[in-house]
Design an enzyme around this catalytic site. Structure first.
Site, PDB file in Angstrom:
ATOM      1  N   SER A 242       0.884  -1.403  -0.067  1.00 51.17           N
ATOM      2  CA  SER A 242      -0.071  -0.017   0.007  1.00 51.17           C
ATOM      3  C   SER A 242       0.968   1.242  -0.131  1.00 51.17           C
ATOM      4  O   SER A 242       1.940   1.403  -1.023  1.00 51.17           O
ATOM      5  CB  SER A 242      -0.963  -0.035   1.150  1.00 51.17           C
ATOM      6  OG  SER A 242      -2.070   0.882   0.963  1.00 51.17           O
TER       7      SER A 242
ATOM      8  N   ASP B  13      -5.466  -3.801  -2.408  1.00 48.18           N
ATOM      9  CA  ASP B  13      -4.440  -3.513  -1.537  1.00 48.18           C
ATOM     10  C   ASP B  13      -3.485  -4.680  -1.212  1.00 48.18           C
ATOM     11  O   ASP B  13      -3.909  -5.929  -0.682  1.00 48.18           O
ATOM     12  CB  ASP B  13      -5.123  -3.031  -0.221  1.00 48.18           C
ATOM     13  CG  ASP B  13      -4.396  -2.583   0.921  1.00 48.18           C
ATOM     14  OD1 ASP B  13      -3.169  -2.647   0.717  1.00 48.18           O
ATOM     15  OD2 ASP B  13      -4.876  -1.929   1.669  1.00 48.18           O
TER      16      ASP B  13
END
Length: 452
Positions: free
Chosen positions: A221, A339
């Site tokens: 991320s 993610d």
């Protein structure tokens, strides 16, 4: 060995002024990532750029020869060069140099003959400055001399593994040492946590100040964003500058990051994020990064972790930050990604596979607090999604960090997922947390690398 080749200078006399300007801007960005020049501000570097000449060498050709008088300093733009010494084996280089490394400066400074031979292993393009230009630079810009004095002071003190005639990209602005393949490798895993991941900046700042040279970085991320920008610039100060200037206030951060859309696959399109990444990284590929860096994403359809280490850096980061339901999934190489923190919030396992000897993990998960602000109100879709992801991250983190040698926990309580404008505060939290472990890290790294 082949005889020294005369410089095949790439002239620009037939090019248009716009082409020359593009070349100079490209060289400007390149030099800003080289430690010996990264200390100079852009206006100064812009004056330095015209002094450089560009040359090319084919595989097998000699760039410098041991025993010759030094006449210039080289910086490698592309390719690979091996260093050989008559005092060692003639058949194998004692080290190899790639993009961003520089060589030949010791002979210019000492006035002594070259102490090694540099032979091209892969066709290479180099920039070079002759002796007069280099000496003029040293006289005009003391920052370069200061950088070199620090470098050689470290060599004399025995904290640099190989005191040869070359130096190159580093994780520190004040160290220009290249990495030897056989030495202990240090990995830094930057965990997921949205805006709270800006605490990673402070951790890296303390590691850099302590002289901890990283050999590989992995990120999920926003941790991937921080790690890639740092690996691209080679300077924590430049990394902070790029991030803080892009997101100075809450209003500007929201306008520059969040392009809201109908919530079909996500309430944020992510196109603004990709544009901001391009401003910081351009079209950089993983091969352009100064430190080997690995970006973690999750294949949405297969439900498996994917480690991205080739291709376009910006697209890899965009894939890794696709928070499910919040930021649209990103299609890359025929796969839909979300993610990277969903399965491995702190990507430590990568380093086990890559052969790291010492692993530092940074966890920026907020303490598990799953209640909404007002328990009597029904939580909105964004609250539900973010709290759900936070729960997943928290539970997955426990298994991720078991193989790390040191785990750093910055205090990120009180920071929201979208507090991207509070980067300076979060960096301070990272510094404070890393300072608690830095003595332990220094002792271990020193022991592993045989430092005095």
């Amino acid at each position: 060995m082949a005889k020294n080749k005369k410089h095949n200078i790439c002239t620009v006399t037939t090019k248009t002024s716009s082409a020359i300007e593009r070349n100079q801007k490209s060289l400007l960005r390149f030099l800003k990532n080289i430690p010996i020049f990264s200390c100079l501000p852009f206006p100064v570097l812009y004056k330095v750029v015209p002094r450089f000449k560009r040359t090319s060498f084919k595989k097998g050709e000699i760039v410098i020869r041991e025993g010759d008088l030094a006449d210039c300093i080289y910086i490698i733009e592309s390719g690979m060069i091996g260093l050989y010494s008559d005092r060692m084996s003639h058949n194998r280089p004692f080290t190899t140099l790639m993009r961003g490394h520089f060589l030949g400066e010791m002979g210019l400074l000492s006035g002594e003959p070259r102490n090694c031979t540099a032979r091209v292993l892969v066709d290479s393009i180099l920039y070079y400055l002759d002796r007069e230009e280099f000496e003029d630079l040293l006289n005009s810009y003391p920052e370069i001399g200061l950088y070199l004095s620090r470098l050689y002071a470290r060599r004399l003190s025995g904290t640099v593994n190989n005191p040869s005639a070359v130096s190159g990209p580093s994780t520190s602005k004040t160290t220009g040492t290249f990495r030897k393949a056989e030495r202990a490798k240090i990995g830094l895993a930057l965990g997921a946590g949205s805006a709270r991941e800006f605490a990673h900046l402070g951790v890296i700042e303390i590691l850099e100040a302590a002289g901890i040279e990283l050999d590989m970085i992995a990120g999920s991320s926003i941790g991937a964003l921080v790690g890639c920008i740092y690996s691209h610039t080679g300077s924590i100060e430049r990394t902070k500058e790029l991030i803080f200037n892009a997101l100075p206030t809450r209003l500007k951060a929201q306008r520059r990051l969040f392009d809201y859309t109908l919530p079909v696959t996500g309430i944020i399109k992510g196109e603004n994020i990709l544009r901001l990444l391009r401003k910081a990284l351009g079209n950089a590929s993983f091969e352009d990064l100064l430190i080997p860096t690995y970006v973690v994403a999750v294949d949405l359809l297969e439900g498996e972790e994917v480690v991205i280490e080739k291709g376009d850096v910006c697209e890899a980061i965009r894939a890794s930050i696709s928070i499910p339901g919040i930021i649209r999934p990103y299609r890359l190489n025929g796969r839909w990604f979300v993610d990277g923190g969903l399965l491995h919030p702190v990507p430590v396992d990568i380093f086990v596979r890559k052969g790291a000897d010492f692993i530092i993990g940074v966890c920026v998960q907020e303490a598990a607090q799953y209640s909404v602000k007002n328990p009597f109100n029904t939580p909105g879709i964004k609250d539900v999604l973010l709290k759900t992801i936070n729960i997943l991250h928290s539970h997955a983190t426990g298994s991720c960090i078991k193989r790390a040698d040191v785990i750093i926990y910055p205090d990120v309580s009180g920071y929201a997922w979208n507090d991207f404008h509070r980067g300076k505060e979060l960096a301070r939290a990272g510094r404070e947390a890393c300072l608690k472990h830095i003595d332990e890290i220094k002792r271990t790294v020193s022991s592993l690398r045989g430092m005095s």
